[in-house]
Structures are given as C-alpha cells and as structure tokens.
Write a protein that holds these residues in place. Structure first.
Motif, PDB file in Angstrom:
ATOM      1  N   GLN A   1      39.928  56.162  27.650  1.00 41.84           N
ATOM      2  CA  GLN A   1      40.176  54.724  27.660  1.00 41.84           C
ATOM      3  C   GLN A   1      39.040  53.932  28.296  1.00 41.84           C
ATOM      4  OE1 GLN A   1      43.007  53.342  26.315  1.00 41.84           O
ATOM      5  NE2 GLN A   1      43.384  55.416  25.602  1.00 41.84           N
ATOM      6  N   ALA A   2      38.139  54.645  28.963  1.00 40.56           N
ATOM      7  CA  ALA A   2      37.106  53.942  29.732  1.00 40.56           C
ATOM      8  C   ALA A   2      36.252  53.020  28.869  1.00 40.56           C
ATOM      9  CB  ALA A   2      36.230  54.955  30.456  1.00 40.56           C
TER      10      ALA A   2
ATOM     11  N   LEU B   1      42.671  62.649  33.965  1.00 39.11           N
ATOM     12  CA  LEU B   1      41.226  62.482  33.819  1.00 39.11           C
ATOM     13  C   LEU B   1      40.860  62.228  32.379  1.00 39.11           C
ATOM     14  CD1 LEU B   1      39.141  63.460  36.270  1.00 39.11           C
ATOM     15  CD2 LEU B   1      38.281  64.778  34.380  1.00 39.11           C
TER      16      LEU B   1
ATOM     17  N   ASP C   1      37.785  49.585  28.600  1.00 40.67           N
ATOM     18  CA  ASP C   1      38.204  48.928  29.836  1.00 40.67           C
ATOM     19  C   ASP C   1      37.167  47.879  30.231  1.00 40.67           C
ATOM     20  OD1 ASP C   1      38.867  48.149  32.429  1.00 40.67           O
ATOM     21  OD2 ASP C   1      39.447  50.167  33.044  1.00 40.67           O
ATOM     22  N   PRO C   2      37.514  46.589  30.136  1.00 38.99           N
ATOM     23  CA  PRO C   2      36.522  45.542  30.420  1.00 38.99           C
ATOM     24  C   PRO C   2      35.938  45.615  31.825  1.00 38.99           C
ATOM     25  CG  PRO C   2      38.457  44.592  29.399  1.00 38.99           C
ATOM     26  CD  PRO C   2      38.793  46.019  29.713  1.00 38.99           C
ATOM     27  N   PHE C   3      36.709  46.124  32.761  1.00 38.60           N
ATOM     28  CA  PHE C   3      36.185  46.203  34.126  1.00 38.60           C
ATOM     29  C   PHE C   3      35.114  47.265  34.270  1.00 38.60           C
ATOM     30  CE2 PHE C   3      38.037  43.233  36.902  1.00 38.60           C
ATOM     31  CZ  PHE C   3      39.325  42.967  36.498  1.00 38.60           C
ATOM     32  N   LEU C   4      35.127  48.249  33.364  1.00 44.07           N
ATOM     33  CA  LEU C   4      34.127  49.309  33.458  1.00 44.07           C
ATOM     34  C   LEU C   4      32.934  49.012  32.578  1.00 44.07           C
ATOM     35  CD1 LEU C   4      36.446  52.452  33.364  1.00 44.07           C
ATOM     36  CD2 LEU C   4      35.425  51.364  35.343  1.00 44.07           C
TER      37      LEU C   4
ATOM     38  N   ILE D   1      32.111  42.454  29.965  1.00 45.46           N
ATOM     39  CA  ILE D   1      32.313  41.660  28.753  1.00 45.46           C
ATOM     40  C   ILE D   1      31.076  40.799  28.512  1.00 45.46           C
ATOM     41  CG2 ILE D   1      34.822  41.611  28.600  1.00 45.46           C
ATOM     42  CD1 ILE D   1      34.931  39.261  30.288  1.00 45.46           C
TER      43      ILE D   1
ATOM     44  N   TYR E   1      50.711  54.106  35.940  1.00 43.07           N
ATOM     45  CA  TYR E   1      49.390  54.401  35.391  1.00 43.07           C
ATOM     46  C   TYR E   1      49.488  54.095  33.899  1.00 43.07           C
ATOM     47  CZ  TYR E   1      45.185  57.311  34.745  1.00 43.07           C
ATOM     48  OH  TYR E   1      43.947  57.772  34.459  1.00 43.07           O
TER      49      TYR E   1
ATOM     50  N   SER F   1      42.070  51.236  31.796  1.00 38.01           N
ATOM     51  CA  SER F   1      41.897  52.674  31.579  1.00 38.01           C
ATOM     52  C   SER F   1      42.538  53.479  32.694  1.00 38.01           C
ATOM     53  CB  SER F   1      40.409  53.026  31.528  1.00 38.01           C
ATOM     54  OG  SER F   1      39.831  52.772  32.805  1.00 38.01           O
TER      55      SER F   1
ATOM     56  N   PRO G   1      35.098  33.178  29.653  1.00 37.66           N
ATOM     57  CA  PRO G   1      35.421  31.780  29.948  1.00 37.66           C
ATOM     58  C   PRO G   1      35.241  31.420  31.408  1.00 37.66           C
ATOM     59  CG  PRO G   1      37.421  33.034  29.673  1.00 37.66           C
ATOM     60  CD  PRO G   1      36.295  33.980  29.388  1.00 37.66           C
ATOM     61  N   PHE G   2      35.134  32.418  32.262  1.00 38.53           N
ATOM     62  CA  PHE G   2      35.020  32.143  33.691  1.00 38.53           C
ATOM     63  C   PHE G   2      33.585  32.171  34.180  1.00 38.53           C
ATOM     64  CE2 PHE G   2      39.374  31.795  34.453  1.00 38.53           C
ATOM     65  CZ  PHE G   2      40.045  32.769  33.742  1.00 38.53           C
TER      66      PHE G   2
ATOM     67  N   PHE H   1      42.740  61.106  29.907  1.00 39.33           N
ATOM     68  CA  PHE H   1      43.220  59.796  29.465  1.00 39.33           C
ATOM     69  C   PHE H   1      42.257  58.715  29.933  1.00 39.33           C
ATOM     70  CE2 PHE H   1      46.248  56.646  28.177  1.00 39.33           C
ATOM     71  CZ  PHE H   1      46.049  55.605  29.058  1.00 39.33           C
ATOM     72  N   CYS H   2      41.874  58.814  31.195  1.00 34.74           N
ATOM     73  CA  CYS H   2      41.001  57.815  31.797  1.00 34.74           C
ATOM     74  C   CYS H   2      39.656  57.763  31.079  1.00 34.74           C
ATOM     75  CB  CYS H   2      40.793  58.180  33.259  1.00 34.74           C
ATOM     76  SG  CYS H   2      40.282  56.795  34.217  1.00 34.74           S
TER      77      CYS H   2
END
Lengths: 271, 80
Positions: free
Chosen positions: B54-55, B48, B58-61, B64, A168, A214, B70-71, B50-51
């Motif tokens: 950082q959220a 929890l 986090d590019p996935f959350l 971008i 993690y 994250s 670029p894709f 930490f998450c």
C-alpha cells in the motif's frame, strides 16, 4: 464537537463553517459523519446520541429535525455510523457499547464486558467485517462481534485508560493510545500486542491515534500539546509536530489519506 | 441461608465477588483462550507485506504533486 454545547461542520478548504447546531447539553464529547455525508451524529453529557440531517436550506432549522437515537445511563464518549446511515454504534461512560437503528431508535445489540467507562471505539474496515474494537478506563481493549454481542478478544497491556483505538488499514490489527503515554499495536490473528510506541521523554497520555493509508505511519495526539508520528513497522518516532497551544484531544486522517486534522483544547482544528 | 461474601480476589481481570460473575468471567476467558492463533512471525510478515504493497498509494509516504495541493502556501504574484 465542542464543550460549549455546539457541533460545527467545517469546509476544510475554505475554513468556513458550513453548519452549526446547538445541543441542549453543554458538553458534546462525540460526533460522527454519516457515510453518505447527509447527516451527523453527536452526543455527550446528555447520555444520548442524536442524529441531525444536514441541510443547506437556510429556512430549515437543523435542530428541528433532530432525532434522538441512543440512550445510555451515562455520558456518550464515542459514536460511529456503521456501513450505512441506518445504524449507529455508541460507547458510553456506563461501561457498555450499543448498536442502534437510526430510524426507529431501537437498541439492536448491546455489548457488556468493560469494567469501567468505555472511551472509544472503531469499526473494522472491511465491508463484510462485523467487528469493532473498543477501549476503556479498565485499561482494556476489546474486540466485539456485532451480531452476537460477544467479546471475541480482549487485550490488557496498557497501564492506564485507553483513550483511542483505531484499526490498521488491513483490518488485521489495531492501535491504541493510552494515558500511560504509550501507543500499542495489537495483532488480531496472533491475539497479542506486537509493538509499543513510546519514549522515555514522552510522559503525557496519548488521546487520539490514526493510521496513514498504508498503515506505515501512526499519528498520535498527546496531552503535552504535541503530535508524534511513529513508524509503525520500525517502532521509532519519525516526526514530532508542534503548533497546538493546548492538549490535542482528537486526530483523524482524511479518507483520501492526503492530510490529517487535529483538534485541541486550544479551540483550534489544524490540518 | 445467606451466602458469605467471597474474599476479594486480586487478579488482573475485574472479577466480581459474586460467584455468578466469576463463572461468567471464567467462561469468557475459556472462550478467549480457545481461539485459533497464528504465530507472530507470520502475523508480522503479513502486516509488513500489506504495508509495503500500500505504500505506493499512501500520500504521506509518496507525497502529492504541488499543483494539486490545496494547502500549499500561495506565493505572491509579482506583476513585472
């Protein structure tokens, strides 16, 4: 790394092959990039881990500069550079993990404890951390102290081989994917499994797992050709990705967290 | 005097028939049992926290911007 004995370094934006190395053995099972990006390590059925410095000079043959670093008594299943280009950690079908000095090829530390082939390993994220986790065919995930060679924690809740382990992002927990079709989250400070990611409809093994930056999302590649995205905190599946035409054998999130790549038995890498 | 082979022990740990191996396994288990543990409620709360912290990065959350992706599929440019 490919099973026809080649290791290829790709440029993911242009989809061009940057380097290709032919290995003397036919089955390359593990590969890793050095932190500096200047070298790669790979190995497989040759029982060794070899380091190749990367060069863009067409006149230089990469194979010529190859350095054999690790030597096991069975296949090499996983390898990873530690924080520097100077040390490599390897996992092998001989049931052990080992830490090697790249320059001299010397064995610095060996880790005994798995009762069967070790299939995967992952280093703890922090610079000061000196631990790594490994998973094996004995259904166990074990956390090791790199300096003493001691196993400090062991977890045995999976019902089959542990194919992949990944820390993690905070370093306080790790996830594992197994042939028992589940992924599980283990908290290191609580010393126990804290979550299971599974569905009755998922019956094929998970071959590879990785977290988003994250740690909220867990990406897992499965042998039923799909990739499931799990919400780590809620324990529920967020998304299922189709596209591969054969087993997903490996999966990794990019260092900047903007994308992840999956590799499959269908001969493709998808970003 | 030859040692009689020990009967197979059916336990989750792969304990060998050799008494030396069994001793080592017990030592390892003792050591593992002795480590300091924190409660899951605290461990989960920390994960929890930490998450959540950082959220935002986090590019996935968060996603971008299309300009830097670029894709992104390129749309054909029609010349009028």
């Amino acid at each position: 790394s490919l099973q026809d004995g080649k290791v290829i370094v790709w440029d993911s934006f242009t989809t061009n092959k940057e380097h290709a190395v032919t290995m003397p053995c036919t089955w390359v099972m593990a590969c890793a990039y050095a932190p500096s990006g200047c070298a790669i390590a790979c190995g497989g059925l040759d029982n060794k881990c070899s380091v190749y410095p990367l060069t863009f000079d067409k006149n230089e043959s990469m194979a010529a500069k190859k350095k054999s670093v690790a030597m096991h008594t069975n296949y090499l299943s996983a390898c990873s550079f530690t924080n520097s280009d100077m040390q490599i950690l390897t996992a092998s079908g001989d049931g052990t993990c080992a830490l090697w000095d790249v320059e001299s090829g010397q064995l610095l530390q060996s880790f005994h404890g798995h009762g069967a082939d070790v299939l995967c390993l992952d280093l703890a994220p922090s610079e000061t951390g000196n631990t790594f986790v490994s998973g094996g065919c004995d259904k166990k995930s074990m956390v090791w102290d790199m300096r003493s060679g001691q196993c400090v924690q062991a977890f045995e809740t999976h019902e089959s081989d542990v194919n992949s382990v990944r820390y993690y992002p905070s370093g306080d927990a790790f996830a594992s994917g197994s042939d028992d079709a589940t992924c599980r989250l283990y908290d290191l400070r609580a010393d126990r499994e804290v979550a299971i990611y599974s569905k009755e409809s998922i019956i094929f093994g998970a071959s590879s797992v990785d977290f988003s930056l994250s740690g909220r999302l867990l990406f897992a590649g499965y042998n039923d050709y799909t990739i499931n995205v799990w919400d780590v905190l809620k324990g529920a599946r967020v998304s299922i990705l189709f596209g591969h035409e054969n087993r997903v054998s490996t999966l990794r999130v990019s260092p900047d967290g903007t994308a992840f790549c999956s590799g499959s038995w269908d001969h493709t890498l998808r970003v | 005097m030859a040692l009689l082979p020990l009967p197979q022990m059916s336990s989750k740990e792969a304990i060998g028939c050799d008494i030396g191996q069994a001793r080592q396994a017990v030592e390892q288990l003792r050591m593992e049992a002795g480590i300091d543990r924190i409660k899951v409620s605290k461990a989960a709360a920390d994960l929890l926290q930490f998450c959540m912290e950082q959220a935002k990065s986090d590019p996935f959350l968060v996603g971008i911007p299309a300009a830097t992706n670029p894709f992104k599929e390129k749309k054909p440019c029609a010349i009028l």
